[in-house]
Design an enzyme around this catalytic site. Structure first.
Site, PDB file in Angstrom:
ATOM      1  N   SER A   1       0.826  -1.217   0.000  1.00  0.00           N
ATOM      2  CA  SER A   1       0.000   0.000   0.000  1.00  0.00           C
ATOM      3  C   SER A   1       0.856   1.262   0.000  1.00  0.00           C
ATOM      4  CB  SER A   1      -0.940   0.008   1.205  1.00  0.00           C
ATOM      5  OG  SER A   1      -0.216  -0.178   2.402  1.00  0.00           O
TER       6      SER A   1
ATOM      7  N   ASN B   1      -2.530  -2.856  13.125  1.00  0.00           N
ATOM      8  CA  ASN B   1      -3.992  -2.675  13.027  1.00  0.00           C
ATOM      9  C   ASN B   1      -4.463  -1.430  13.768  1.00  0.00           C
ATOM     10  OD1 ASN B   1      -3.650  -5.121  11.864  1.00  0.00           O
ATOM     11  ND2 ASN B   1      -4.876  -6.307  13.322  1.00  0.00           N
TER      12      ASN B   1
ATOM     13  N   THR C   1     -38.233  27.825 -12.004  1.00  0.00           N
ATOM     14  CA  THR C   1     -38.537  26.486 -11.492  1.00  0.00           C
ATOM     15  C   THR C   1     -38.761  25.644 -12.738  1.00  0.00           C
ATOM     16  OG1 THR C   1     -40.915  26.853 -11.377  1.00  0.00           O
ATOM     17  CG2 THR C   1     -39.674  27.365  -9.385  1.00  0.00           C
ATOM     18  N   HIS C   2     -38.382  24.399 -12.710  1.00  0.00           N
ATOM     19  CA  HIS C   2     -38.429  23.524 -13.898  1.00  0.00           C
ATOM     20  C   HIS C   2     -37.666  24.156 -15.069  1.00  0.00           C
ATOM     21  CE1 HIS C   2     -41.908  21.523 -11.900  1.00  0.00           C
ATOM     22  NE2 HIS C   2     -42.157  22.764 -11.529  1.00  0.00           N
TER      23      HIS C   2
ATOM     24  N   SER D   1     -11.929  26.851 -28.128  1.00  0.00           N
ATOM     25  CA  SER D   1     -12.051  25.663 -28.970  1.00  0.00           C
ATOM     26  C   SER D   1     -10.922  25.679 -29.999  1.00  0.00           C
ATOM     27  CB  SER D   1     -13.409  25.692 -29.677  1.00  0.00           C
ATOM     28  OG  SER D   1     -13.353  24.943 -30.876  1.00  0.00           O
TER      29      SER D   1
ATOM     30  N   LYS E   1     -15.264  30.581 -29.626  1.00  0.00           N
ATOM     31  CA  LYS E   1     -15.734  29.938 -28.395  1.00  0.00           C
ATOM     32  C   LYS E   1     -15.069  30.438 -27.119  1.00  0.00           C
ATOM     33  CE  LYS E   1     -18.241  26.265 -28.723  1.00  0.00           C
ATOM     34  NZ  LYS E   1     -19.279  26.117 -27.766  1.00  0.00           N
TER      35      LYS E   1
ATOM     36  N   ASN F   1     -15.695  28.803 -23.516  1.00  0.00           N
ATOM     37  CA  ASN F   1     -16.464  27.771 -22.820  1.00  0.00           C
ATOM     38  C   ASN F   1     -16.175  27.747 -21.310  1.00  0.00           C
ATOM     39  OD1 ASN F   1     -17.524  26.796 -25.278  1.00  0.00           O
ATOM     40  ND2 ASN F   1     -15.699  25.534 -25.602  1.00  0.00           N
TER      41      ASN F   1
ATOM     42  N   GLU G   1     -17.778  23.213 -15.721  1.00  0.00           N
ATOM     43  CA  GLU G   1     -18.316  21.893 -16.075  1.00  0.00           C
ATOM     44  C   GLU G   1     -17.615  20.789 -15.286  1.00  0.00           C
ATOM     45  OE1 GLU G   1     -19.717  22.775 -20.661  1.00  0.00           O
ATOM     46  OE2 GLU G   1     -17.662  22.181 -20.312  1.00  0.00           O
TER      47      GLU G   1
ATOM     48  N   TYR H   1      -9.794  -6.485  12.120  1.00  0.00           N
ATOM     49  CA  TYR H   1      -8.995  -6.120  10.947  1.00  0.00           C
ATOM     50  C   TYR H   1      -8.964  -7.219   9.896  1.00  0.00           C
ATOM     51  CZ  TYR H   1      -5.396  -4.410   7.904  1.00  0.00           C
ATOM     52  OH  TYR H   1      -4.734  -3.972   6.788  1.00  0.00           O
TER      53      TYR H   1
ATOM     54  N   GLN I   1      -7.149  -2.134   4.126  1.00  0.00           N
ATOM     55  CA  GLN I   1      -6.040  -1.342   3.595  1.00  0.00           C
ATOM     56  C   GLN I   1      -6.512  -0.404   2.477  1.00  0.00           C
ATOM     57  OE1 GLN I   1      -2.026  -2.975   2.996  1.00  0.00           O
ATOM     58  NE2 GLN I   1      -2.546  -3.114   0.837  1.00  0.00           N
TER      59      GLN I   1
HETATM   60  N1  ARG Z   1      -1.009  -1.544   5.268  1.00  0.00           N
HETATM   61  C1  ARG Z   1      -1.954  -2.040   6.188  1.00  0.00           C
HETATM   62  C2  ARG Z   1      -3.235  -1.209   6.093  1.00  0.00           C
HETATM   63  O1  ARG Z   1      -3.178  -0.171   5.560  1.00  0.00           O
HETATM   64  C3  ARG Z   1      -1.440  -1.924   7.595  1.00  0.00           C
HETATM   65  C4  ARG Z   1      -2.045  -2.875   8.550  1.00  0.00           C
HETATM   66  C5  ARG Z   1      -1.566  -4.261   8.256  1.00  0.00           C
HETATM   67  N2  ARG Z   1      -2.026  -5.192   9.247  1.00  0.00           N
HETATM   68  C6  ARG Z   1      -2.012  -6.506   9.044  1.00  0.00           C
HETATM   69  N3  ARG Z   1      -2.457  -7.237   9.997  1.00  0.00           N
HETATM   70  N4  ARG Z   1      -1.615  -7.042   7.916  1.00  0.00           N
HETATM   71  O2  ARG Z   1      -4.281  -1.589   6.500  1.00  0.00           O
END
Ligand code: ARG
Length: 458
Positions: free
Chosen positions: A24, A111, A156-157, A278, A284, A286, A291, A318, A323
């Site tokens: 991650s 965790n 309205t509408h 454009s 143009k 725009n 948007e 957990y 993650q």
């Molecule tokens: N990268 C993990 C997360 O964001 C950290 C926690 C990982 N814990 C585990 N028991 N594998 O959730």
């Protein structure tokens, strides 16, 4: 495998593709700063528990602070080969503090660590988002004051309805944004809870002084159930919902602006700073940025539904699925602060074309409700008044004539009352006919402007 935070029981390394899949670090490096602060508080705790000496604690804290300094100077190398922010931090700290770093994770699970740093991040994000909402409200208020007396068509509408003050329209969004700000503030109280001490799920075998850590890390309260703390992500979902609703409001405002800026309406102009051209059509101009504001709510909604789907039916405590909570969290945060900044610039570059607004307001349909209600005041039932004014417009339309060009006797005949029609076909008079608080009457809008000045300038 020894270099992993969890490598002891494994004979073989994780398959490299599988490892990449589980990482991650690509997105959770965003939490670096908070990882550092929470580790400082943890080191102090390890010292208090006599798991490390005071001089070891000093050395570790010094190294963490150096690491933070490196990070702020852009010198801390984020190694994207690491598993997550916690592993990366451990690795970098090891380079500064050596083997001593091996003591730092005592009594702590990732965790609880991961939710602690996410809550810390989110508290800052909530304050920042609230501040940007306030800045946007201020620029709206400024516009409302610049065009305080200007009347625009109200719809309205998307059909002609009744005249309203531009300021009344603008302040309707200031009011909505105030509720969005309140929602962000409410959300803050549910984010401001310390998880550390929850362990992996059941608490800690060490007598951790959670009260002290709470104060150190500036949390308002302590999580009262360790399983809940490592399990739930409702606080993130709530934030995503706050952003979703905020961007929904801005999407509807953007749509109004796009319509009012289009040639058929044309009573809102934009400066060059917020419009694009454009490549083919030289004429143009725009409103592309507006948007994109209109559509940004789609991204916010996908973040919200993404996390909802991850959480749905997930066993408690957990699971690695959790993650993924960081992806929508960071995506929604980055999107929202960007849109808020851009919306502020758009508002400052938005101008009311008064001439065009009064041209549109020449349409007599805007005033027929006022005439109908005048008839009611003169004693007709609602049904009679409504029908008679309906007959008047029907007569004018089928004779291809404006009402104010009709013969007075014809009008009197249809309405059964002698109404001075021209008194009613007037935008300024129309808005001031409104008698209720919260209406578009100049008196009440003036009071609202003063109220918002007080609120936003405090
Ligand atoms: N990268 C993990 C997360 O964001 C950290 C926690 C990982 N814990 C585990 N028991 N594998 O959730």
């Amino acid at each position: 495998m020894k270099e992993k935070l969890w490598g002891g029981r494994f004979k073989e390394a994780l398959d490299s593709l599988v490892f990449d899949f589980t990482k991650s670090i690509e997105y959770d490096w965003f939490l670096f700063e908070y990882e550092a602060y929470s580790n400082i508080a943890w080191v102090e705790e390890l010292n208090r528990l006599k798991l490390i000496t005071s001089s070891e604690a000093k050395k570790l804290v010094k190294s963490i602070k150096e690491l933070l300094e490196d990070y702020f100077k852009g010198k801390a190398k984020i190694d994207f080969k690491e598993e997550d922010i916690h592993s990366l931090f451990y690795k970098l700290l090891r380079k500064k503090a050596g083997d001593l770093t091996d003591k730092i994770h005592a009594g702590k699970s990732r965790n609880e660590q991961v939710v602690t740093v996410m809550r810390m991040f989110l508290k800052d994000a909530l304050l920042e988002t609230g501040e940007l909402v306030k800045n946007l409200q201020k620029s709206m208020l400024k516009k409302a004051m610049i065009y305080a007396g200007v009347v625009i068509p109200g719809f309205t509408h998307l059909q002609y309805a009744q005249p309203v003050l531009f300021a009344h329209w603008m302040l309707s969004f200031v009011t909505q944004l105030e509720r969005d700000k309140q929602r962000l503030n409410d959300c803050f109280t549910r984010v401001d809870i310390l998880p550390l001490g929850s362990g992996a799920l059941s608490g800690s075998n060490f007598n951790i002084d959670r009260e002290r850590i709470k104060q150190d890390l500036s949390f308002a309260s302590i999580g009262s159930n360790s399983m809940d703390m490592v399990s739930d992500r409702d606080f993130i979902l709530e934030y995503l919902n706050c952003n979703l609703m905020l961007l929904l409001h801005l999407s509807r405002m953007a749509e109004d602006l796009i319509i009012y800026n289009s040639p058929g309406y044309g009573f809102i102009d934009f400066g060059d700073k917020v419009t694009t051209g454009s490549s083919l059509m030289p004429h143009k101009k725009n409103p592309d940025p507006v948007e994109l504001i209109r559509s940004s709510v789609a991204e916010a909604l996908s973040s919200y539904t993404f996390l909802t789907n991850v959480l749905k039916g997930l066993p408690t405590t957990y699971n690695r699925d959790l993650q993924l909570d960081k992806k929508p969290l960071f995506a929604s945060y980055l999107l929202t602060i960007r849109v808020l900044d851009v919306a502020r610039i758009v508002i400052s570059q938005m101008f009311v074309n008064k001439k065009r607004a009064s041209e549109l307001l020449c349409d007599e349909r805007f005033y027929l409700t006022d005439i109908s209600e005048e008839l009611i005041k003169q004693g007709l039932s609602w049904k009679e008044a409504h029908t008679k004014v309906g007959e008047l417009i029907k007569y004018a339309e089928s004779n291809h004539q404006a009402i104010n060009k009709l013969d007075k006797s014809v009008i009197k005949n249809i309405l059964s009352r002698d109404i001075k029609i021209n008194e009613y076909l007037n935008a300024d008079k129309s808005v001031n006919r409104k008698l209720t608080t919260g209406s578009t009457n100049k008196k009440y809008v003036g009071r609202e402007i003063k109220k918002w000045q007080r609120i936003l300038e405090s």
